[in-house]
Write an enzyme that holds these catalytic residues in place. Structure first.
Site, PDB file in Angstrom:
ATOM      1  CB  CYS A 110      -0.956   0.000   1.190  1.00 28.11           C
ATOM      2  SG  CYS A 110      -1.985  -1.474   1.281  1.00 28.11           S
ATOM      3  CG  HIS A 244      -3.259   3.088   2.792  1.00 30.02           C
ATOM      4  ND1 HIS A 244      -3.804   2.845   1.556  1.00 30.02           N
ATOM      5  CD2 HIS A 244      -3.295   1.908   3.464  1.00 30.02           C
ATOM      6  CE1 HIS A 244      -4.137   1.565   1.471  1.00 30.02           C
ATOM      7  NE2 HIS A 244      -3.841   0.981   2.609  1.00 30.02           N
ATOM      8  CG  ASN A 274      -6.670  -1.207   1.608  1.00 28.41           C
ATOM      9  OD1 ASN A 274      -6.006  -0.716   0.714  1.00 28.41           O
ATOM     10  ND2 ASN A 274      -6.121  -1.790   2.655  1.00 28.41           N
TER      11      ASN A 274
END
Length: 319
Positions: A110, A244, A274
């Site tokens: 990520c 994030h 996500n």
């Protein structure tokens, strides 16, 4: 010499899977998912490919930057896994858009988009490039165990991109890793070698949510403080925070610990879930196209992911 962001672009799958849709195929509910993650829906690949989404995101970013694909000197693609093992997604997308330049993939989970910016900054510093295209793209629905409600409800698919050009907008950037395979990982997809006796296990994302939560909150707070101090800026100097988008509980806990104004934090998790390496560039494109970012604004970015990796940056918005 660092760089400036010239343009951004995004592409999400057509299919929006709502929490109510998931409740029909597993033991979960909209109330439970929202409470645990803040996610109401996520985009899931159905008929598209990750390559299709990445091509669209790249073309949108190039159009926003008023840059032709032939002007790109370097293409970096951040992803857990592309549509092919080889050639790289970067090469495949370069071929799709008509770019002829060095192109490669990187996997920092990520944090991948921030890692890609760090690499790009090095190329700009050495005066090896004038324009760089960075793409973050993920097809996480194929890496997810759809029998595990603790993980499958969290992830979505998508791609987003940014065109970087020469400039001095990058004020600070910091990447790091805290090696750990236990909290968040995905096994290798086993082959057919007659000599291999190893059992690779199920090739799905596995996560210890509580440990990831603790790591993420501390990483966000520590890394943002680090890059802000390096840039000699305080919270009052930051116009927008882009974290994030993994879980709203992580974001809210970090905001509380930092004691920064919540209205400065962009959010896309409710609609996208996500999207790993695509998360940060999706936020960039959202802030850009909504008109939220004004020329001269200061952006603070922070990401974390499997590895465990972290990446944070302070960037001036010059568009």
């Amino acid at each position: 010499m660092s760089f400036s962001i010239l343009g951004t672009g995004c592409a999400l799958p057509e299919l929006a899977v709502k929490n109510e849709d998931l409740s029909k195929i597993m033991d979960t509910s909209d109330e439970w998912i929202v409470k645990k993650s803040g996610i109401k829906e996520r985009r899931i690949v159905s008929h598209e490919s990750l390559t299709d989404l990445s091509e669209t995101a790249a073309l949108n970013a190039l159009a926003d930057a008023n840059v032709k694909a032939q002007e790109i000197d370097l293409l970096i693609y951040a992803t857990l896994m592309g549509d092919t093992v080889t050639p790289s997604m970067a090469c495949v997308v370069a071929g799709r858009i008509g770019a002829v330049c060095p192109a490669f993939d990187l996997n920092a989970a990520c944090s991948g988009f921030v890692y890609a910016m760090d690499i790009a900054a090095g190329y700009f510093a050495r005066k090896k490039v004038k324009k760089v295209l960075i793409i973050g793209g993920e097809h996480l629905s194929r890496h997810t165990d759809w029998a595990d409600r603790g993980t499958c409800v969290l992830f979505g698919d998508g791609a987003a991109a940014a065109v970087l050009g020469e400039g001095d907008a990058l004020c600070s950037l910091h990447i790091a890793s805290t090696p750990n395979k236990e909290f968040l990982s995905q096994n290798f997809i086993g082959g057919e070698s007659p000599f291999c006796k190893r059992d690779y296990g199920q090739p799905y994302i596995r996560m210890n949510g509580q440990e990831v939560y603790k790591f993420a909150v501390n990483a966000i707070c520590n890394d943002l403080k680090y890059v802000m101090e390096e840039a000699r800026l305080s919270e009052k100097d930051i116009d927008h925070f882009l974290l994030h988008q993994a879980n709203i509980r992580i974001i809210d806990a970090a905001i509380k610990m930092l004691d920064f104004p919540k209205e400065k934090f962009l959010n896309s998790i409710e609609q996208t879930g996500n999207v790993s390496a695509a998360s940060i560039p999706i936020l960039l494109d959202k802030g850009n196209r909504s008109g939220r970012f004004k020329k001269g604004d200061t952006l603070a970015i922070s990401a974390f992911g499997a590895g465990l990796t972290t990446g944070s940056a302070i960037i001036r918005w010059t568009k």
